[in-house]
Write a protein that holds these residues in place. Structure first.
Motif, PDB file in Angstrom:
ATOM      1  N   PHE A  13      62.810  40.044  55.368  1.00  0.00           N
ATOM      2  CA  PHE A  13      61.362  40.258  55.488  1.00  0.00           C
ATOM      3  C   PHE A  13      60.869  40.522  54.081  1.00  0.00           C
ATOM      4  O   PHE A  13      61.101  41.603  53.545  1.00  0.00           O
ATOM      5  N   VAL A  18      67.621  41.686  55.674  1.00  0.00           N
ATOM      6  CA  VAL A  18      68.121  42.455  56.818  1.00  0.00           C
ATOM      7  C   VAL A  18      69.456  41.901  57.332  1.00  0.00           C
ATOM      8  O   VAL A  18      70.392  42.647  57.588  1.00  0.00           O
ATOM      9  N   ASP A  37      73.779  51.218  63.421  1.00  0.00           N
ATOM     10  CA  ASP A  37      72.852  52.309  63.160  1.00  0.00           C
ATOM     11  C   ASP A  37      71.404  51.825  63.245  1.00  0.00           C
ATOM     12  O   ASP A  37      71.144  50.629  63.243  1.00  0.00           O
ATOM     13  N   ASN A  38      70.468  52.773  63.290  1.00  0.00           N
ATOM     14  CA  ASN A  38      69.055  52.413  63.270  1.00  0.00           C
ATOM     15  C   ASN A  38      68.758  51.559  62.053  1.00  0.00           C
ATOM     16  O   ASN A  38      69.175  51.890  60.956  1.00  0.00           O
ATOM     17  N   GLY A  39      68.028  50.464  62.272  1.00  0.00           N
ATOM     18  CA  GLY A  39      67.668  49.609  61.146  1.00  0.00           C
ATOM     19  C   GLY A  39      68.752  48.635  60.750  1.00  0.00           C
ATOM     20  O   GLY A  39      68.624  47.925  59.755  1.00  0.00           O
ATOM     21  N   ALA A  40      69.847  48.567  61.513  1.00  0.00           N
ATOM     22  CA  ALA A  40      70.935  47.648  61.178  1.00  0.00           C
ATOM     23  C   ALA A  40      70.511  46.187  61.387  1.00  0.00           C
ATOM     24  O   ALA A  40      71.111  45.286  60.824  1.00  0.00           O
ATOM     25  N   GLY A  41      69.494  45.977  62.201  1.00  0.00           N
ATOM     26  CA  GLY A  41      68.997  44.614  62.403  1.00  0.00           C
ATOM     27  C   GLY A  41      69.299  44.055  63.784  1.00  0.00           C
ATOM     28  O   GLY A  41      69.196  42.845  64.000  1.00  0.00           O
ATOM     29  N   LYS A  42      69.642  44.911  64.741  1.00  0.00           N
ATOM     30  CA  LYS A  42      69.996  44.444  66.086  1.00  0.00           C
ATOM     31  C   LYS A  42      68.805  43.766  66.764  1.00  0.00           C
ATOM     32  O   LYS A  42      68.921  42.643  67.255  1.00  0.00           O
ATOM     33  N   SER A  43      67.660  44.466  66.744  1.00  0.00           N
ATOM     34  CA  SER A  43      66.487  43.891  67.406  1.00  0.00           C
ATOM     35  C   SER A  43      66.051  42.614  66.697  1.00  0.00           C
ATOM     36  O   SER A  43      65.669  41.631  67.350  1.00  0.00           O
ATOM     37  N   THR A  44      66.134  42.626  65.374  1.00  0.00           N
ATOM     38  CA  THR A  44      65.755  41.432  64.606  1.00  0.00           C
ATOM     39  C   THR A  44      66.633  40.248  65.002  1.00  0.00           C
ATOM     40  O   THR A  44      66.131  39.142  65.246  1.00  0.00           O
ATOM     41  N   TYR A  53      61.299  35.432  66.041  1.00  0.00           N
ATOM     42  CA  TYR A  53      61.447  35.273  64.590  1.00  0.00           C
ATOM     43  C   TYR A  53      62.237  34.002  64.312  1.00  0.00           C
ATOM     44  O   TYR A  53      63.061  33.589  65.122  1.00  0.00           O
TER      45      TYR A  53
END
Ligand SMILES: Nc1ncnc2c1ncn2[C@@H]1O[C@H](COP(=O)(O)OP(=O)(O)O)[C@@H](O)[C@H]1O
Ligand SMILES: [Mg+2]
Lengths: 256, 332
Positions: A13, A18, A37-44, A53
């Motif tokens: 991004f 990411v 962890d949070n922000g690891a990019g799973k949802s992305t 995306y």
């Protein structure tokens, strides 16, 4: 042969990179836990699978056919279904309305297309029964249901699209403990019907109890790919935090 | 009167309530309030309880009722239309101009009246959905613009002398029933079916309920909103037609503060101010409550200033009760 196959997925991004080349395979009827962890990019990563995306690089195939050029709607038609964290439910409408939202069956009465409520209710009930879910009434607004019951409505809706794979992003995050079990049962139910599931969850115990395999995202790559029956909580946790940092691992475990 | 919680066995009231909402889309409280109000007025005024007075009530309710239908559609989609009364006034003036000043035949003048309202609504919808200006601001602006335009077109004067067939729409009485009442009931039935039983109506409620869910389900939310504001304007145009033909003139000051009464009627009828819930039958009960209230206050010779206060008070009270019930229902 894998049902879904991701190879070398990269995504940034702006200046923030990411995902640096993620590989992930899911077999038919397999339940894969995606953790990190949070922000690891799973949802992305999952939004790249559903087409919300676009990946910068890499390939995505479903049954060996590339889906990269398909719109989210077309990917859904091919059988890729995602249940979002907010469930995307209309809370004041009943179960049937939610399950058929946007594609209500109609009957022609004197030239006017009237929504076929009877058929909607009947087919909604079939889906709910197929899931083995328990709801107080399918004619009540879903907002009056508990979090787990709402989750089953969202899953029942996903089922009506005849999915090959269902992606669930933190389905148990907001649930009471006893409701978590019923959602895990729903996942087992999907598996028993030959539907693959990717489960994103922070609750490692749930992931261990329901998955066949666990993939850990860390620093933009799939850092570990573990067979659930051969792994342990501590192995997973150290894969999440990286290396053998035992103290950090223990801290993570304590946070849940 | 609040519904019992899911765990306890529901009482007779809750079961009737559930049936009523499921089958008729009406909350029982509104019927109780209407009957209570009718009883009260009948006791207070000897002139209230007669066929001719009921016709008066229905006649007075027809204009407000059509506006309240518009308010129900827009509110239940999570929107707001404050320009209803002004658009009513503008439409009536446009219709009278077409019929009287331009000498157009009645069908053309009728279409122009409704079309003027729909056009104003289309402009509202366009600015809201393409310009990303909040509906509150856009329709508040239109409240001023439409009223001003009505005064400009008419030069601030009432346009008298509509052709005979237009006047029939407002003053005709086939089988003793005033034409506006017939038109109002027909429109209400059609719009009830649209909102409760068609995909368009179901999507309207879903958009008001959870815009993202509707979008995820593939509904074109922006276009749907555009059509809703156009519909709202068109209905305000129809109300303008009923009003103008009833008084046989295009009055640029017609319909001032009518949006207040219309929105109140919709909310008393069970429409959720924040969208997601609403029914035309419910709104009809709400409009009748407003009609009976105004008629009763007239019979009791209460000054119209006080009537304005009563309507405003009823609006706030209705929203208060609705919010209170929702808080009770979501309590675990
Ligand atoms: N639309 C976006 N624009 C910019 N940054 C984003 C966007 N979506 C996610 N990110 C960033 O990408 C990283 C991964 O986010 P996410 O995929 O939500 O992680 P996870 O689901 O594993 O917690 C985060 O640093 C987040 O800030
Ligand atoms: Mg996430």
């Amino acid at each position: 042969m894998s049902l879904l196959s991701l190879t070398g997925i990269k995504k940034s991004f702006g200046a923030v990179s990411v995902l640096h080349g993620v590989d992930l395979n899911v077999d038919a009827g397999e339940v894969v836990g995606l953790i990190g962890d949070n922000g690891a990019g799973k949802s992305t990563l999952m939004k790249i699978v559903t087409g919300i995306y676009q990946a910068d690089e890499g390939s995505i195939t479903l049954n060996d056919e590339s889906v990269l050029d398909l719109t989210p709607g077309a990917r859904r038609a091919r059988g890729i279904e995602m249940i979002y964290q907010d469930l995307a439910l209309a809370k004041q409408q009943d179960v049937a309305s939610n399950i058929f939202l946007g594609r209500e069956p109609v009957r022609n009465i004197l030239g006017v297309k009237i929504v076929d409520r009877g058929r909607m209710k009947q087919e909604a009930q079939v889906m709910i029964d197929r899931l083995g879910a328990k709801l107080p009434s399918i004619t009540r607004p879903v907002g009056s249901f508990s979090g787990g019951q709402q989750q089953s409505v969202a899953i029942a809706r996903a089922l009506t699209f005849d999915p090959k794979i269902v992606i669930m992003d933190e389905p148990t995050a907001a649930l009471a403990v006893r409701e978590v079990q019923s959602v895990l049962d729903l996942i087992r139910q999907l598996k028993s019907q030959g539907i693959s599931v990717i489960l994103i969850s922070h609750r490692l115990n749930d992931v261990l109890s329901v998955t066949d395999r666990i993939v850990v995202l860390r620093q933009g790559t799939a850092a570990a790919n573990l067979k659930t029956s051969d792994t342990s909580m501590s192995e997973i946790v150290s894969a999440i935090v990286g290396g053998g940092d035992v103290a950090e691992a223990a801290a993570h475990e304590a946070r849940g | 009167m609040t519904p019992t919680h899911a765990s306890s066995t529901p009482g007779l009231w809750s079961r009737l309530q559930e049936k009523s909402i499921e089958q008729l889309h009406i909350r029982l409280e509104s019927i109780v309030v209407l009957l209570g109000l009718i009883t009260l007025m009948a006791i207070l005024s000897p002139y209230f309880f007669s066929v001719s007075n009921f016709m008066n009530i229905l006649l007075a309710t027809s204009t407000i009722g059509v506006l309240a239908i518009a308010a129900t559609f827009v509110l239940s989609s999570g929107g707001l239309d404050l320009s209803l009364g002004s658009v009513l006034g503008l439409s009536g003036v446009v219709g009278a101009t077409f019929a009287v000043n331009l000498g157009m035949p009645t069908p053309v003048a009728v279409l122009a009246t409704i079309g003027a309202g729909a056009l104003a609504g289309l402009v509202n919808g366009f600015v809201i959905t393409r310009g990303f200006v909040p509906a509150f601001i856009v329709t508040l602006g239109m409240l001023g613009i439409a009223r001003g335009l009505a005064l400009v077109i008419s030069d601030g004067r009432v346009i008298y002398g509509l052709p005979e067939w237009m006047v029939f729409l407002g003053q005709g009485r086939p089988f003793g029933v005033p034409m506006p009442v017939i038109i109002f009931i027909v429109v209400a039935i059609i719009m009830h079916i649209v909102l409760a039983y068609t995909r368009y109506g179901r999507h309207t409620l879903s958009i008001g309920d959870n815009e993202n869910a509707a979008r995820t389900a593939g509904i074109n939310v922006e276009f749907h909103r555009l059509t809703l504001y156009t519909l709202s304007g068109g209905l305000a145009g129809l109300a303008g037609l009923l009003f103008a033909t009833r008084i046989n003139s295009g009055d640029p000051t017609a319909g001032i503060t009518y949006e207040l009464t219309a929105i109140t009627a919709a909310i008393i009828g069970g429409t959720n101010l924040f969208g997601g819930r609403g029914s035309i039958l419910g709104t009809m009960i709400g409009a009748l409550i407003m009609g009976v209230l105004q008629n009763g206050l007239n019979l009791l010779a209460v000054q119209s200033y006080y009537q304005q206060m009563a309507i405003g008070g009823v609006l706030v009270l209705a929203v208060f009760i609705d919010q209170y019930q929702q808080r009770q229902e979501t309590k675990v």
